[in-house]
Design a protein around this motif. Structure first.
Motif, PDB file in Angstrom:
ATOM      1  N   ALA A   1       0.828  -1.210   0.000  1.00 44.77           N
ATOM      2  CA  ALA A   1       0.000   0.000   0.000  1.00 44.77           C
ATOM      3  C   ALA A   1       0.860   1.258   0.000  1.00 44.77           C
ATOM      4  O   ALA A   1       0.469   2.282  -0.569  1.00 44.77           O
ATOM      5  N   LEU A   2       2.021   1.192   0.629  1.00 45.91           N
ATOM      6  CA  LEU A   2       2.936   2.333   0.648  1.00 45.91           C
ATOM      7  C   LEU A   2       3.744   2.429  -0.640  1.00 45.91           C
ATOM      8  O   LEU A   2       4.094   3.525  -1.080  1.00 45.91           O
ATOM      9  N   ARG A   3       4.022   1.264  -1.242  1.00 48.23           N
ATOM     10  CA  ARG A   3       4.829   1.251  -2.468  1.00 48.23           C
ATOM     11  C   ARG A   3       4.232   0.260  -3.458  1.00 48.23           C
ATOM     12  O   ARG A   3       4.713  -0.870  -3.605  1.00 48.23           O
ATOM     13  N   PRO A   4       3.181   0.647  -4.160  1.00 46.32           N
ATOM     14  CA  PRO A   4       2.538  -0.269  -5.106  1.00 46.32           C
ATOM     15  C   PRO A   4       3.471  -0.770  -6.206  1.00 46.32           C
ATOM     16  O   PRO A   4       3.236  -1.832  -6.780  1.00 46.32           O
ATOM     17  N   ASP A   5       4.538  -0.006  -6.496  1.00 47.37           N
ATOM     18  CA  ASP A   5       5.466  -0.427  -7.538  1.00 47.37           C
ATOM     19  C   ASP A   5       6.229  -1.689  -7.159  1.00 47.37           C
ATOM     20  O   ASP A   5       6.905  -2.287  -8.009  1.00 47.37           O
ATOM     21  N   LEU A   6       6.134  -2.111  -5.897  1.00 48.27           N
ATOM     22  CA  LEU A   6       6.788  -3.366  -5.502  1.00 48.27           C
ATOM     23  C   LEU A   6       6.256  -4.545  -6.305  1.00 48.27           C
ATOM     24  O   LEU A   6       6.948  -5.559  -6.470  1.00 48.27           O
ATOM     25  N   LEU A   7       5.030  -4.429  -6.786  1.00 48.32           N
ATOM     26  CA  LEU A   7       4.456  -5.508  -7.578  1.00 48.32           C
ATOM     27  C   LEU A   7       5.264  -5.749  -8.847  1.00 48.32           C
ATOM     28  O   LEU A   7       5.313  -6.872  -9.365  1.00 48.32           O
ATOM     29  N   ASP A   8       5.908  -4.685  -9.341  1.00 46.95           N
ATOM     30  CA  ASP A   8       6.720  -4.830 -10.551  1.00 46.95           C
ATOM     31  C   ASP A   8       7.818  -5.862 -10.353  1.00 46.95           C
ATOM     32  O   ASP A   8       8.228  -6.536 -11.296  1.00 46.95           O
ATOM     33  N   ARG A   9       8.306  -5.950  -9.127  1.00 47.05           N
ATOM     34  CA  ARG A   9       9.408  -6.875  -8.817  1.00 47.05           C
ATOM     35  C   ARG A   9       9.024  -8.319  -9.124  1.00 47.05           C
ATOM     36  O   ARG A   9       9.887  -9.136  -9.459  1.00 47.05           O
ATOM     37  N   LEU A  10       7.740  -8.617  -9.019  1.00 44.51           N
ATOM     38  CA  LEU A  10       7.291 -10.001  -9.165  1.00 44.51           C
ATOM     39  C   LEU A  10       7.094 -10.419 -10.618  1.00 44.51           C
ATOM     40  O   LEU A  10       6.775 -11.565 -10.888  1.00 44.51           O
ATOM     41  N   ILE A  11       7.241  -9.472 -11.539  1.00 46.26           N
ATOM     42  CA  ILE A  11       7.059  -9.814 -12.958  1.00 46.26           C
ATOM     43  C   ILE A  11       8.103 -10.828 -13.396  1.00 46.26           C
ATOM     44  O   ILE A  11       7.822 -11.792 -14.102  1.00 46.26           O
ATOM     45  N   ASP A  12       9.332 -10.601 -12.960  1.00 44.82           N
ATOM     46  CA  ASP A  12      10.453 -11.456 -13.349  1.00 44.82           C
ATOM     47  C   ASP A  12      10.460 -12.704 -12.470  1.00 44.82           C
ATOM     48  O   ASP A  12      10.383 -12.626 -11.248  1.00 44.82           O
ATOM     49  N   ALA A  13      10.574 -13.859 -13.094  1.00 47.54           N
ATOM     50  CA  ALA A  13      10.589 -15.120 -12.338  1.00 47.54           C
ATOM     51  C   ALA A  13      11.756 -15.188 -11.371  1.00 47.54           C
ATOM     52  O   ALA A  13      11.732 -15.942 -10.399  1.00 47.54           O
ATOM     53  N   SER A  14      12.800 -14.370 -11.610  1.00 52.53           N
ATOM     54  CA  SER A  14      13.961 -14.386 -10.706  1.00 52.53           C
ATOM     55  C   SER A  14      13.594 -13.882  -9.317  1.00 52.53           C
ATOM     56  O   SER A  14      14.379 -14.047  -8.371  1.00 52.53           O
ATOM     57  N   ALA A  15      12.418 -13.256  -9.176  1.00 52.71           N
ATOM     58  CA  ALA A  15      11.982 -12.800  -7.857  1.00 52.71           C
ATOM     59  C   ALA A  15      11.836 -13.965  -6.900  1.00 52.71           C
ATOM     60  O   ALA A  15      11.858 -13.774  -5.675  1.00 52.71           O
TER      61      ALA A  15
END
Length: 891
Positions: free
Chosen positions: A520-534
């Motif tokens: 909720a504070l940093r919605p852009d964290l979801l971008d991190r999960l796009i890459d399978a390397s996450a």
């Protein structure tokens, strides 16, 4: 008008006497007006209010008297059938202009008696703007001022003067006494009313409408006009925002936005209303609002290119649209007839008690009373009169409203039904959430593009939320996230393009409140999960540190560290939630991320510090980690236990522009490092730093020399400080400095001890901890009896007692002690289970309480158990084993 039928006016007076307490009161209060009406002089009665104003009396009182006289004359002329709807609303609207202008001038002169009243204007919106005021309307002006021309006192900012003047205007208009009030004033239609003053600078308002306004505000300005005060100033404002209101081109996004507005009108105001007693004539299906909105939608679509359609009054606009061929002529006629009837009946409703109501009375007697005031015999006749118009208008508006292409209904009843089918037990609550998203009031969803992105993902979003273990919690968490987004476009488009991310998002919202709060504070964290390397294990400390380093000044470096560390910690937490990694590996990953951050932040801080103070010859900073950081196994929320030391001669000075003695130098440097690691920046927080384990505790200096550290540990340290030192691990410093520091630590740990005193101190310390820091709940595996603290105490006492098994990593220390038969073999299993639970529970049940529903299964899976009951059974065994070991030591 004196030749008009006296009979009609007297019949109207009689109906008013019988059926309207409000009009009866006005007839008593203003007998001269009543006499004029009874004598057939409607013209004189309508003009009386202006001649009755007494310049010697307060403006507010005079306006209240004038309003009462005019209201009586207009009402009787209306009831007598001698004033058309257009006549009635024109008289009421003209008086609103007159009264507001008088109030503005009075307020300006009250504030600055000798000044020319200029620089302050009122923009009429809604029915006031289109000269269509109700008999008992509010007015909804926007009050604007020009800071360059508004009269104001010396040392007074123009905005302060404008607000004071505006408050005085409102007071004059809506203050009540025995004569009633002039008009209720609603200033909430101004830009962002929760944050702006009640009177706005004209240029700020122009900027807002050129850059930030939404579709409903465009619709509001279709009927806007400068009505009072400095009218030329108001007109200049309207001229400036004409391109905002009347756009020559209309893209598909704008058309979709207009459609969404129509959906919201239905959703908010027509839900569940069946025609009959209690029907809302304004907001109900097929009512006043739908006629007006049907008209405004077509004006918004075509008025940018066809100036002839820029007509404010609803009836005139319908005619103009029909003449231009933009709406069906028959529809225009049907809507126009209905509108005249609705507004006339609305006035009857309001005449009874001067209430701003649009609801047909529910009680039969009250409905009969309104009907008789209108000249009918009973309420049934009134319903029969209205019913065919309600049906026809509703059908026409239905054709306009259509169905969202997404397949998610806008109608509230249909939406609730759809949500119930999707799995929401509280579908009404979920429907309200979705209605709020669609309302255009959330910052992230104020643009057509954002609303379009929402509608595109909404079907899949509802399905995903509906199958969540707790749909209501999930939608609440999602709503909080959406409300904190600066813009929702990319967020929704990302979910649409990556369906797997949507499932991950719902899992996070459902199972991991800690991660949901972070998202909720940093919605852009979801971008991190796009890459399978996450979902790969965390890299080495050096690899992570390379990722954390950036160019630029220290502030930019710290921001970068916080963003990247946040990405890593979030991804590691998701690995636990998704069962992609063992929580033990995640704990180690958390520690490597923290150590890399410490390296990068300390390097950057030293580089900045050296620019001013230089370096201390022969000295360097050394950082010793203790606790979970020392043991290389953190949780998502762990703080870092650090001790700052320095090498070299404490009596020398640094060689910079502003030299400092070594002790002061390294203490200030340590303060800077702590701040760099802990103080939040624009990119958020990083770590809490705990330095209470340093020599002499919180009262001692933040950084001490290695010699001072050695002497303190040899001569002054308490047993608990040596127990903490068993998990000491060097995390910053050169190879030589680390070796020198490690030698001190090793010598302290291996020195001979009084076993009885050691055990006595440890037992007392654990008892004190249990007293002052009890477990937060049944899942607090750290502080509960037989938990991690008991296990750690047992290990540290055995290490110090036998001077063996020293290793900051607790699992390795346990293994070494077990090999020497100082610990039973099952302590390794107990440690692993307790640590897995600690890491997992901190993410999914941070309050230490037992979670509900499916979250139990997720925690059990993460901890290697087949189900929740199996996990509790395993936990019971582990705690019993630890308690047995600890109790045996303390005997």
């Amino acid at each position: 008008m004196t030749s008009l039928p006296i009979q009609s006016l007297n019949a109207a007076l009689e109906r008013a006497e019988r059926h309207s307490p409000h009009l009866r009161m006005l007839m008593t209060r203003f007998p001269l007006v009543t006499d004029m009406l009874a004598a057939g002089d409607l013209t004189g009665a309508l003009a009386d209010h202006l001649g009755a104003l007494d310049p010697s009396e307060p403006v507010a009182r005079g306006l209240r008297h004038a309003k009462g006289r005019l209201a009586l004359a207009v009402a009787i002329g209306d009831l007598a059938g001698l004033l058309s709807l257009e006549d009635v609303v024109q008289h009421l609207s003209n008086f609103a202009d007159f009264a507001l202008d008088r109030a503005i001038n009075a307020a300006l002169l009250s504030h600055m008696p000798d000044a020319e009243p200029r620089g302050f204007t009122a923009i009429a919106l809604g029915k006031h703007g289109s000269h269509e005021l109700n008999y008992s309307s509010d007015i909804d002006p926007i009050l604007l001022f020009d800071p360059l021309t508004l009269p104001h006192r010396a040392r007074e900012e123009p905005v302060e003067a404008a607000v004071r003047i505006a408050r005085k205007v409102v007071e004059i208009m809506q203050a009540r006494d025995g004569d009633g009030y002039v008009f209720r004033v609603d200033l909430r239609l101004r830009p962002t009313p929760e944050a702006t003053p009640i009177a706005m600078p004209i240029n700020a308002a122009i900027t807002y409408y050129e850059s930030s306004a939404v579709a409903w505000e465009r619709a509001a300005f279709i009927r806007a006009r400068a009505c009072a005060g400095d009218v030329a100033l108001g007109q200049s404002f309207l001229d400036a925002i004409t391109p905002f209101v009347w756009r020559r081109g209309l893209d598909f996004g704008a058309i979709g936005d207009i459609r969404a507005m129509s959906h919201r009108i239905r959703e908010h105001h027509a839900s569940g209303q069946n025609f009959g007693p209690g029907f809302d004539l304004k907001r109900g299906r097929g009512g006043i609002r739908e006629v007006e909105f049907f008209t405004q939608i077509h004006q918004m679509i075509h008025g940018g290119r066809e100036a002839a359609l820029r007509v404010a009054p609803t009836l005139d606009a319908l005619s103009a649209l029909a003449r231009a061929g933009r709406i069906d002529a028959e529809h225009a006629q049907i809507l126009g007839h209905a509108y005249r009837l609705y507004r006339t009946v609305e006035h009857r409703l309001q005449m009874v008690d001067d209430q701003q109501t649009h609801m047909l009375p529910k009680a039969a007697d009250d409905l009969d009373n309104v009907a008789k005031l209108h000249g009918l015999d009973c309420g049934a006749e009134l319903l029969a009169l209205l019913s065919p118009h309600i049906d026809r208008v509703g059908q026409i508006y239905d054709d306009l409203d259509g169905t969202p292409a997404t397949g998610v209904p806008a109608d509230a009843d249909l939406l609730i039904e759809s949500l119930s089918s999707a799995g929401f037990l509280d579908s009404d609550h979920a429907a309200k959430r979705i209605a709020h998203w669609r309302s255009g009031t959330i910052r992230a969803l104020r643009t057509p593009a954002a609303l379009g992105a929402l509608e595109a993902i909404l079907p899949r979003l509802i399905i995903a939320l509906g199958v969540a273990p707790d749909p209501q919690t999930a939608i609440n968490q999602l709503s909080t996230l959406i409300e904190r987004l600066p813009s929702a476009i990319n967020f929704f488009r990302l979910l649409e393009a990556r369906p797997a991310l949507l499932r991950l998002l719902i899992d996070i919202l459902s199972y991991a409140p800690t991660l949901a709060d972070q998202l909720a504070l940093r919605p852009d964290l979801l971008d991190r999960l796009i890459d399978a390397s996450a979902f790969d294990p965390a890299d080495s400390v050096d690899e992570i540190a390379a990722e954390l380093r950036s160019t630029g000044d220290l502030e930019r470096q710290l921001d970068h560290v916080r963003r990247v560390v946040g990405d890593h910690r979030f991804a590691l937490g998701v690995q636990v939630v998704e069962g992609a990694s063992d929580p033990l590996d995640v704990a180690s990953g958390y520690a490597r991320v923290a150590e890399a951050a410490l390296h990068v932040v300390t390097d950057a801080t030293i580089a900045e510090f050296v620019k001013t103070h230089g370096r201390v010859p022969g000295g360097e900073l050394v950082i010793l980690a203790l606790g979970r950081m020392g043991g290389g196994a953190l949780t998502h929320a762990s703080d870092l236990d650090l001790i700052y030391l320095f090498t070299g001669d404490f009596s020398v000075e640094s060689d910079g522009m502003k030299p400092l003695g070594a002790v002061l130098y390294f203490n200030r440097l340590a303060q800077r490092v702590t701040a760099g690691l802990s103080v939040p920046t624009a990119a958020g927080p990083l770590y809490e730093i705990d330095t209470r384990l340093r020599p002499s505790g919180a009262k001692g200096p933040l950084s001490v020399s290695l010699e001072g550290f050695r002497r303190y540990q040899d001569e002054e340290a308490w047993t608990w400080e040596h127990m903490a030192l068993t998990r000491a691990r060097l995390v910053y410093g050169s190879g030589d400095a680390r070796a020198e520091t490690q030698a001190i630590v090793d010598a302290v740990l291996r020195k001979p001890r009084d076993a009885q005193q050691l055990i006595k101190d440890a037992v007392q310390m654990r008892a004190d901890m249990a007293k002052h820091k009890p477990p937060t709940g049944p899942l607090d595996v750290k502080l509960c009896n037989g938990g991690l603290v008991d296990l750690e105490f047992a290990v540290h006492v055995l290490q110090l007692h036998h001077a063996t098994g020293f290793d900051p990593h607790l699992d390795d220390a346990i293994a070494a002690l077990a090999t020497l038969n100082l610990l039973p073999d099952d302590m390794a299993d107990a440690y692993r289970l307790l640590t897995r639970m600690l890491v997992t529970v901190r993410l999914m049940a941070p309050d230490g309480q037992e979670p509900t529903g499916e979250t139990k299964a997720v925690i059990a899976r993460a901890c290697g158990a087949t189900d929740w009951n199996r996990l509790l059974a395993d936990l019971k065994v582990a705690r019993h084993s630890v308690s047995t070991v600890w109790d045996k030591i303390g005997m």
